[in-house]
Structure formats: C-alpha cells, structure tokens
Design a protein around this motif. Sequence first.
Motif, short mmCIF file in Angstrom:
data_model
loop_
_atom_site.label_atom_id
_atom_site.label_comp_id
_atom_site.label_asym_id
_atom_site.label_seq_id
_atom_site.Cartn_x
_atom_site.Cartn_y
_atom_site.Cartn_z
N VAL A 1 44.44 41.94 -15.18
CA VAL A 1 45.23 43.12 -15.59
C VAL A 1 44.48 44.38 -15.21
CG1 VAL A 1 46.03 44.42 -17.59
CG2 VAL A 1 46.46 41.97 -17.46
N ASN A 2 45.17 45.31 -14.69
CA ASN A 2 44.56 46.58 -14.28
C ASN A 2 44.37 47.44 -15.53
OD1 ASN A 2 44.16 49.20 -13.55
ND2 ASN A 2 46.26 49.47 -12.79
N SER A 3 43.11 47.67 -15.91
CA SER A 3 42.88 48.36 -17.19
C SER A 3 43.16 49.85 -17.10
CB SER A 3 41.45 48.11 -17.67
OG SER A 3 40.59 48.16 -16.57
N PHE A 4 43.57 50.30 -15.94
CA PHE A 4 43.94 51.72 -15.83
C PHE A 4 45.43 51.83 -15.53
CE2 PHE A 4 39.83 53.68 -16.15
CZ PHE A 4 38.95 52.68 -15.75
N ASP A 5 46.17 50.92 -16.20
CA ASP A 5 47.60 50.86 -15.97
C ASP A 5 48.24 52.24 -16.08
OD1 ASP A 5 50.00 48.41 -17.26
OD2 ASP A 5 49.50 49.16 -15.24
N GLY A 6 49.12 52.55 -15.12
CA GLY A 6 49.85 53.83 -15.22
C GLY A 6 49.10 54.97 -14.54
N PHE A 7 47.89 54.67 -14.08
CA PHE A 7 47.11 55.73 -13.42
C PHE A 7 46.93 55.41 -11.95
CE2 PHE A 7 45.78 58.57 -16.75
CZ PHE A 7 46.09 57.85 -17.88
N ILE A 8 47.00 56.43 -11.14
CA ILE A 8 46.83 56.28 -9.69
C ILE A 8 45.45 56.82 -9.31
CG2 ILE A 8 47.81 56.86 -7.43
CD1 ILE A 8 49.79 55.40 -9.23
N PRO A 9 44.63 56.01 -8.64
CA PRO A 9 43.31 56.50 -8.25
C PRO A 9 43.36 57.31 -6.96
CG PRO A 9 43.54 54.21 -7.58
CD PRO A 9 44.84 54.60 -8.28
N ALA A 10 42.47 58.27 -6.86
CA ALA A 10 42.32 59.03 -5.60
C ALA A 10 40.84 59.34 -5.42
CB ALA A 10 43.13 60.32 -5.69
N VAL A 11 40.49 59.63 -4.17
CA VAL A 11 39.08 59.96 -3.90
C VAL A 11 38.80 61.34 -4.49
CG1 VAL A 11 37.34 60.33 -2.11
CG2 VAL A 11 39.11 58.56 -1.82
N PRO A 12 37.83 61.45 -5.39
CA PRO A 12 37.60 62.75 -6.05
C PRO A 12 36.82 63.72 -5.17
CG PRO A 12 35.96 61.15 -6.74
CD PRO A 12 36.86 60.43 -5.77
N THR A 13 36.80 64.96 -5.57
CA THR A 13 35.95 65.93 -4.83
C THR A 13 34.74 66.24 -5.68
OG1 THR A 13 37.29 67.63 -5.83
CG2 THR A 13 37.80 67.05 -3.53
N GLY A 14 33.63 66.36 -5.01
CA GLY A 14 32.37 66.66 -5.72
C GLY A 14 31.45 67.35 -4.74
N VAL A 15 30.17 67.39 -5.05
CA VAL A 15 29.19 68.06 -4.19
C VAL A 15 28.39 67.01 -3.43
CG1 VAL A 15 27.13 69.52 -4.21
CG2 VAL A 15 29.06 70.02 -5.76
N ASN A 16 28.26 67.26 -2.14
CA ASN A 16 27.54 66.33 -1.27
C ASN A 16 26.23 66.98 -0.82
OD1 ASN A 16 27.33 64.05 0.28
ND2 ASN A 16 29.53 64.14 0.78
N LEU A 17 25.13 66.35 -1.08
CA LEU A 17 23.85 66.94 -0.69
C LEU A 17 23.18 66.07 0.37
CD1 LEU A 17 22.29 68.05 -4.13
CD2 LEU A 17 23.47 69.48 -2.43
N GLY A 18 22.94 66.63 1.54
CA GLY A 18 22.19 65.88 2.56
C GLY A 18 20.71 66.19 2.39
N PHE A 19 19.87 65.21 2.70
CA PHE A 19 18.43 65.41 2.55
C PHE A 19 17.94 66.50 3.52
CE2 PHE A 19 14.36 64.68 1.16
CZ PHE A 19 13.49 64.22 2.12
N ASN A 20 17.00 67.29 3.09
CA ASN A 20 16.42 68.31 3.98
C ASN A 20 17.37 69.43 4.36
OD1 ASN A 20 13.83 67.91 4.57
ND2 ASN A 20 14.19 66.54 6.30
N THR A 21 18.43 69.58 3.58
CA THR A 21 19.38 70.63 3.96
C THR A 21 19.21 71.85 3.07
OG1 THR A 21 20.94 69.74 2.37
CG2 THR A 21 21.09 68.89 4.64
N GLU A 22 19.75 72.95 3.51
CA GLU A 22 19.70 74.19 2.69
C GLU A 22 20.31 73.92 1.33
OE1 GLU A 22 17.30 76.04 4.51
OE2 GLU A 22 18.20 76.97 2.71
N GLY A 23 21.46 73.23 1.37
CA GLY A 23 22.18 72.96 0.12
C GLY A 23 21.29 72.18 -0.85
N PHE A 24 20.56 71.22 -0.31
CA PHE A 24 19.69 70.38 -1.14
C PHE A 24 18.60 71.25 -1.76
CE2 PHE A 24 18.40 66.01 -2.09
CZ PHE A 24 17.12 66.22 -2.56
N ARG A 25 17.97 72.07 -0.91
CA ARG A 25 16.86 72.90 -1.43
C ARG A 25 17.37 73.92 -2.43
NH1 ARG A 25 14.87 71.72 3.41
NH2 ARG A 25 15.94 73.36 4.52
N ALA A 26 18.54 74.49 -2.17
CA ALA A 26 19.11 75.47 -3.12
C ALA A 26 19.38 74.80 -4.46
CB ALA A 26 20.41 76.04 -2.53
#
Length: 768
Positions: free
Chosen positions: A224-249
């Motif tokens: 049984v799908n325990s999230f019945d009635g809900f549709i999943p989607a890929v969420p948006t969040g913050v992506n940090l690459g190693f050694n990047t400005e974003g990471f250091r900030a």
Amino acid sequence: MINFRARLFCPLYFPVRRRSVAHSASDGWQRSAVAHAAAVGALVAVVAGVAGIERRSPAMPVASDAEAWSVAQVGEWLVEIQLPQYCAAFEGNAIDGGRLLTRLTETKQLVSMGVQGHDDQVKLLAGVKELRIACGLEPRWRVPQALTDNEGLLTPAELELCRSLCLEAGQVHLFERWPAPGTEDEGKRALVDQLVALHQQYPGGLLQYHRNAVSLLADSKAGVNSFDGFIPAVPTGVNLGFNTEGFRAAENTGVSGVGDVGFVLVAGGLGERLGYGGIKVQLPTETSTGRCYLGLFCEHILALQSRARTRTGDDGLTLPLAIMTSDDTHAPTEALLERQGRFGMAPGQITLMKQNKVAALANNDGAFPLKDSDPYELETKPHGHGDVHVLLQQSGVLQQWVERGKKWLFFFQDTNAFAFRTFIAALGVSILQDYDFNTVTVPRQAQAAVGAICRLAKEDGSDATTLCVEYNQLDPLLRATVDPAGDTPDECGLSPYPGNTNQLVVKLSSYATAMATSGGTVPEFINPKYADAAVKDSFKSPTRLECMMQDFPKLLPPSAAVGFTTFPLFFYSPVKNNATDAAKKVAKGLAGACPATGEADLYSFARRLIGMETRLEAPSLLVDGTAQVAAPCVCAVADGGAVSYNDVPVELGPAVVLSPSFGVTSTEVAGKVRGGTISARSTLVLDGEDIIVEDLELDGALVVRAVAGACVRIKGLKVKNAGWEFVALGAEDDDTAPEELKIRGFKVLKHEERALEFTDPGTYEIIE
Ligand code: UGB
C-alpha cells in the motif's frame, strides 16, 4: 500538519477491524504452528478479503453483520471466497447468515451439504470462523490454561493485561508453555514486569501497539502506498558543488552561525545490517589512527567551538551535544565516554537521552517473539530515530538550549564520518535561505537504502510539502502515481530525487513551537526486511514499529520553509552493511556502505580536501581567485588501484588523515598542503590546528601532531621509510583479529614512520 496514511485502519470487504486469523490461539508460537498457520492463512486471506476487494461493489455484505445475512448474501460471500459451486446447495438448504454461523461449523455438517473436498471444507470452516469472530460470536484467541493456572502470581491489573494480550492480540505463545506455579516463577514474573513496562511506555499501551503494527504490516505486505492521495515531484533546493563560490559562500555564512548550534546525535540503533557486536560509535572511522566515530564527532564540535570562541571573543561559549541512546547502546556509550575522558568535552557538555524500546514483531500477525536465549524475555528493539524529538522535550534539553539562546539544531547519525564536512555549508544555506528545516542530501542511486526527498502535493496542488519518502516507501508511491517502473534511475543513471543523508539543520524557534503543539510524536511506519520480497509472508529477522526523525516536517505548519542542500556524492559514506551484503551491492553498482568503503572514502575525501584528488576533476584549488594547488600530486595515486577485502574492492592509498582541528571548512584546509608529491603507498596524518606543509616528498608514513597554540611550518621535507601497510586478514588472524578489523577485512601494519610531535605552544619551522 498534513495526515498521511501512517496509522489508519482501512475498511476492507468485511468492514471490521483488520485482524488475521493465521495465528490460532491453540497452537502457540512454534515452527509447526507457523507452517499450519501459513496454510490456513493463505485460505483465510482469500476468505477475509484480500486488499483488492475494496474495489468491489459497495453492496457486498459486511462481515460483522453476517448473522443477519440473507440467503442471497451468503451466496455472494461464497462467490467471493471462490466457492461458487456451493451456492445452489446453500440456497437449496436456505442457508442464511444465522444458519451459516451456527450450523456450519463442523466438517460433517458441510459433508451433509455436499461439500466433499478437504480444501473446500477447510476454506469454508475457516471462513465461517472468521465471520463468527467478526460478529463477536467467538474470540479470535483464547486464554491458555497455563496462564489461568498461574494467575496467583499476578496482580489483577497484570492478569487483565496478559489476558487481553491473548484475547485481543493473539500473544498466546507468551504464556501457554508456562509450567505449573512454583516452577520458574521468577522467569514468569520477569516477563510480566517487562510486558507492564512496555505497556506503560507506549501511548495507548501494548494493545494499541499491536493494532498499529498489524495494520501497517498489512499495508506493507499489500504494497500500500503510504502517501495515498499525494503526487510526488522532484523538489527544488540548493545544490553545492565542491570548490565552488557557492560552496565557499555557504561555508563562510555557516561559520558565523556555529556558536548558536546544539548538536544531536542519534545512536540508539543496533546496526543489525553491519553485524557488529559493539556500539557503532566506537567503531574506528579508519585504522591508521583508530579514531572512532564518537571521538571524531566530539573533536569536530571542539574545533568548531574553539573557532566560535575566537570569533566571538567569548571563552565560555560551549557547543552542547545530546546523544540519543537505547537500552542496547546506553551503558557502552557511557563507558566509552568515561574511558576516553569524554573526548575532551567539558563535564555537562554531553547529555545522554535513552529512548524506550518496543516489542519486536515476528510476523505479519504481530506476534511478539520471545528471545531464543530466554523464554521469559521478549525481544525488543529501539523505536526508531524519530524518538529523538520526544526525548529532547522530555529530557529538558530543548528548553535548556532555548534558554541558552541557541538558534539551530544539527541532527546527525552514528556512522557517517562526513557529517561535519557538510554541516557548516548546510548551516550557511539555512541562514541564507531562512529554512526552518534543511536536509543534507546527495545524489541518490535508485534502489539504494536511502530515503528520497520529494515534493508531495494533492492532485489539485493543495497540501504541498517537502518530505523524505523512506527507501521502502518510495517504490510503491512512484508505482502508484507518476512512474509505473517505480524507483528507477533517470537518464543520468541516478534517481531524480535527492538522497536523504539524515543530517538535518533545524531552526530552533520553529522546532520549539512545533514541539509545544505536537510533543514531538512523529507518525510511525514499519520497514520489515522480508525473507522473500515477492511473497512478503515472513521476515529475515523480527521487525518493529518505528518512527523517523526526518518526518519532523509533518509536525511543522504548511507555511514552514522546508528545503535541502545537495552535496556531491563523495560527501557521504555511511557504514551500515556487513561485507557480504556490501559486496553484493557493489556488484549491482550500488555503494557498499561498509567499514572498508567508509575508510577508503575518508582517505579519498581528505586527499580531495588538500587538493590531491585532482586526477578526477583536474580543477586546481582556487582560493580567493588564486590557484592553491595545481595538480602537484597526480603521480601520487597513479597506480593506487582497487584491492578487494572481504570481496569488497576499495582504493585505500595514499591514506591521508586530517584531524577535525586541522580545518573545519574546505576553505580553512585549502592551501595548508602546498605542492610536493605523495606516493600511493604512503600515509600522512596531520593533527593540529596550525600546521602548514609545503613541497613534501613522501614515500612512507609521516605523522605530524601539534597541540593548540603550536604553529608548525614544514617545508621541503623528504620522507622515505617502510611506512604503514594495509594487509588483508589471513587465517592466522581468525583467532586474534578484533571484530573491528574482521568486518573490514584488513589490518594496517605500521612498519615505520616519521613522527613530528609538537606538545607545547610555540612557533616551529622544519625546513629541509
Ligand atoms: N537509530 C536510533 O538512534 N534509534 C533507533 O531506534 C534506530 C536508529 P539506521 P535507517 O543513513 O542513508 C536512515 O538504521 O533508519 C539511529 C534514514 O531513515 O542506520 O535504515 C542509528 O543509531 C534513511 O533515509 O538507518 O535509514 C543511526 O545513527 C537514510 O538517510 C540512525 O538512527 C539512511 O539512514 C540511522 O539508523 C542513511
């Protein structure tokens, strides 16, 4: 607060409370009883209405009304239990509900009705029994004579509990073999005391626990799908690459908030998949220095504390650590802290909070198994890391931290040595994004035992929230909604949903508000490890109801800012599996997540931090726009290559170990090792806050340790010695090697090293 199908009763065909009959009162809980029960169970499952029946016409008769069924309704029931061939005979004999339940309870009565086949007789009798139980005409289970004989040993309340556990939850096997009073009374008392304790610890008592368990087990078995009635989607969040400005900030922002953090380690788990006899936090993260997980975590907290004190000028600033333990891990954790002088933490800086345990569940009927070693002790298990929320409240730790002006909580787990390598940047993102709840995630491999962060919303977009869907829940959810193929990789070969590392940065004010209204009780779920995933009718080992700490967003208001921060996969290497399972996972292209891979990944990460893993990405390490280390050590690992230990291939060398004090951020570490070469067989241990190494030529082992206040500059050092060697364990190690080594399959032989120890503050230069 959005309600998901965590602990609900779904009204099946016979809209009664769902109970199975496989576990017959008279047979007790032994192997033979299980075989018999399985046979009956299969038949009864048909009779009791398999999950699909829900989709039948709403006109079908209800089991609890069976006494009042008409002849026609009895006929419908016969069709439903796939015995339509007897409809005519039943109709001819005017068998209505009343007659069915009172006159067709024995084989000979069925024979007289023309039911000759043994299987049909069994199916019909079991079906009638199920209806009689549904109508309350007979109890599903009985109270064993042995309990009645021993009732003198129990108080009325205890007796009532034991009787209802038999009658309402089918736990007959706990008592039916009790010898007569006077024999083993101590054991009987011990079992009853344990039952009473478990009953008192669980909201609603043991019967509620059993009801919840049977309902969730049935859902899990039915997929049984325990999230019945809900549709999943890929969420948006913050992506940090190693050694990047974003990471250091993010790191720089995080550093500013470190002084306001309370740390929470969940360490009550047994680590069954690992098969290690000790507590997981005492496991060495690597064998070169033997630093254990708890030691590593404490050193990281102390390193962060010293930086925060320097930054704020507040020498009294203390970063607290709360550790959730369980009955299995509490005393050994206390002993470890004692033995290690709390790893340098101040008295009172660490709080241990012990979680309660719950009864284990042996099968889909929720039978409470007794320990093999003791027929008077129930097997119990910790209730899941979700207990940490209730415990932070009940222990008073939450209130204390609020009063001390802490602003953030950082939750992490017991065997991921990288927890603090993502923490600061994740805290930075929480501050920059003003997240109430921020999960550290990594790219997720489909089918990995890692939860997936999903954006869940109703069809019309309402009730949207960002949540971790646990690895055993994701596949049924996807199959039931957006992807009939389920939990499969996308065109990049990964799951589209970020992987939950269960490192959580939470805003304390939002947390405390939600705790005040909810008490911190997160919904339960069940994650049985099935012996056969196809039929799901028995477990590899007993399971239990559990709850998960990452479900806390279910207690937050819909307006809460729930996000995640994704790091490259090499920021995550938990140690969960024994070598055998790890080898199978590696063969399937999944991460092994075992002690050997955990150690190898730690060395590899340290090499990356000091700019040595350039062969992979070839970016030179830029700090403030200037190239720090320009691929000086490519030759270092040219031919390291993987070696298999316990059939798990790992690349260990060169083994670089950086103590937490050496650098708490990638920015701080960057530039501390400049130029030079290190051969693949080498080991480099750098332990101290203020060590700079330039143009090192290392072929062997070098250990540099410097106390706080010792400023060490090493330039042009050429070190060549026999070094430290990783050697596969052999037959000669069978009796002598400690478990910590056996589970990784190798040991380190320390032939020779150059050790530079700086035990007093001061400035030191080593120039060769
Ligand atoms: N733990 C407790 O303190 N008490 C308990 O009752 C149980 C556990 P597991 P799990 O790391 O990749 C989690 O068993 O639960 C502690 C996430 O749910 O190692 O299967 C225990 O001591 C999953 O989404 O992991 O899976 C340990 O420190 C994913 O993040 C921690 O809880 C997965 O971890 C985790 O317990 C992962």
